[in-house]
Design an enzyme around this catalytic site. Sequence first.
Site, PDB file in Angstrom:
ATOM      1  N   ASP A 175      -5.193  -2.953  -3.395  1.00 15.72           N
ATOM      2  CA  ASP A 175      -4.284  -2.865  -2.251  1.00 15.72           C
ATOM      3  C   ASP A 175      -3.830  -4.236  -1.783  1.00 15.72           C
ATOM      4  OD1 ASP A 175      -3.284  -2.397   0.506  1.00 15.72           O
ATOM      5  OD2 ASP A 175      -3.953  -0.369   0.080  1.00 15.72           O
TER       6      ASP A 175
ATOM      7  N   SER B 245       0.840  -1.190   0.000  1.00 14.01           N
ATOM      8  CA  SER B 245       0.000   0.000   0.000  1.00 14.01           C
ATOM      9  C   SER B 245       0.879   1.246   0.000  1.00 14.01           C
ATOM     10  CB  SER B 245      -0.956  -0.036   1.193  1.00 14.01           C
ATOM     11  OG  SER B 245      -1.946   0.962   1.067  1.00 14.01           O
TER      12      SER B 245
END
Length: 388
Positions: free
Chosen positions: A209, A48
């Site tokens: 993500d 992320s």
Amino acid sequence: MPAPQPVTGLILSGGGARAAYQVGVLAGIADLLPAGAGNPFPVIVGTSAGAINAVTLASGAMHFADAIRRLTGFWQGFRSHQVLRSDWPGVIRQASRFVGHSLLGLGAQVPVALLDSSPLRKLLNQHLDLDGIGHAIDQQHLRAVAVTAFGYESGQAVTFYQGKGAIDPWLRHRRIGMPTRLSVEHLLASSAIPLLFAPIRLGHEFYGDGAVRQSAPISPALHLGANRVLVVGVSGNPQGPTPGDPRERVFSGKQPSLAQIGGHLLNSTFIDSLEDDLELLQRLNHLSHLLPSDVQPRRLGLAPVEVLVVAPSQPLDEIAARHRRELPAALRMFLRGPGATKTSGAGVLSYLLFEAGYCSELIELGRRDALTKQGELCRFLGLPLPRP
């Protein structure tokens, strides 16, 4: 058999704007290193927003202190409009597209999310020099750098890594290691928070993500050759004491807001899997120490892995609540309905508050926390202990 040479891995977890805390910890480590010291982390793994920090650090691995200064300046200068559309036309257009396409089935079949993160691509293209990764590997300042993304069709957590040619790819249950030349698209995919940011296409599949299905966040660093890891988390109290008896707590009795629910979902995505993986690794370390002296733990896959964790000493949602007025008016209005601008919903805000005041406070907190642990960090990194 002689003990293997220590190879230190750095784990930078995800968390949107919370990743500014990691920069402060790294700045604190840079302060502990002697002048002109090289990169202390041959293996760097990020997920992320932590992937952006990881690749930025890897790109400047030949000049570690300079890379940390650039990374610090990058986060201290943040404004929301550099990461997502925060103007009135941009916010209204994206909200309309989300409702029309995702809820009513109207419009073109394009990836749609609640927020338009297209400005982030331009920012990363301007900020990053990805050629530095190859140079650092060639000069042996870096063994490997990796970022993890989640494939929406395959359901696999795919770790894209760039490193020395001797590193073999791996295949585990829902976890794949894939050698590649890292690009900005890999970072955008790894940091595409589900529903908030649109997924990114890599090859034939759309990715989001990496924290979504990364059940073993530490595992990629071990596959890349690390045998000890420094984990910089973004939760308020990893592996801390369990809360007191719920019967003794005072509850408001109010229904949770959408932001409160979203905050818990984000925490379960970005934080819980890392803490579970740390707990499992510590249990395996304990088991390896209980084996008979004539049994080699390495042959059983139980070679102990030294772990050091640095995590926020203060709740980041409380810090975010103090800075909520820094948000642009349109974005603040958009988040007000779900309750994200209230103290109870600041968990969501702590992931989305890409503003200089909030990020700078997290950087300063990270630096203080690193210096508080300077004795442990020095021992872990093999540095001279600070004088009392």
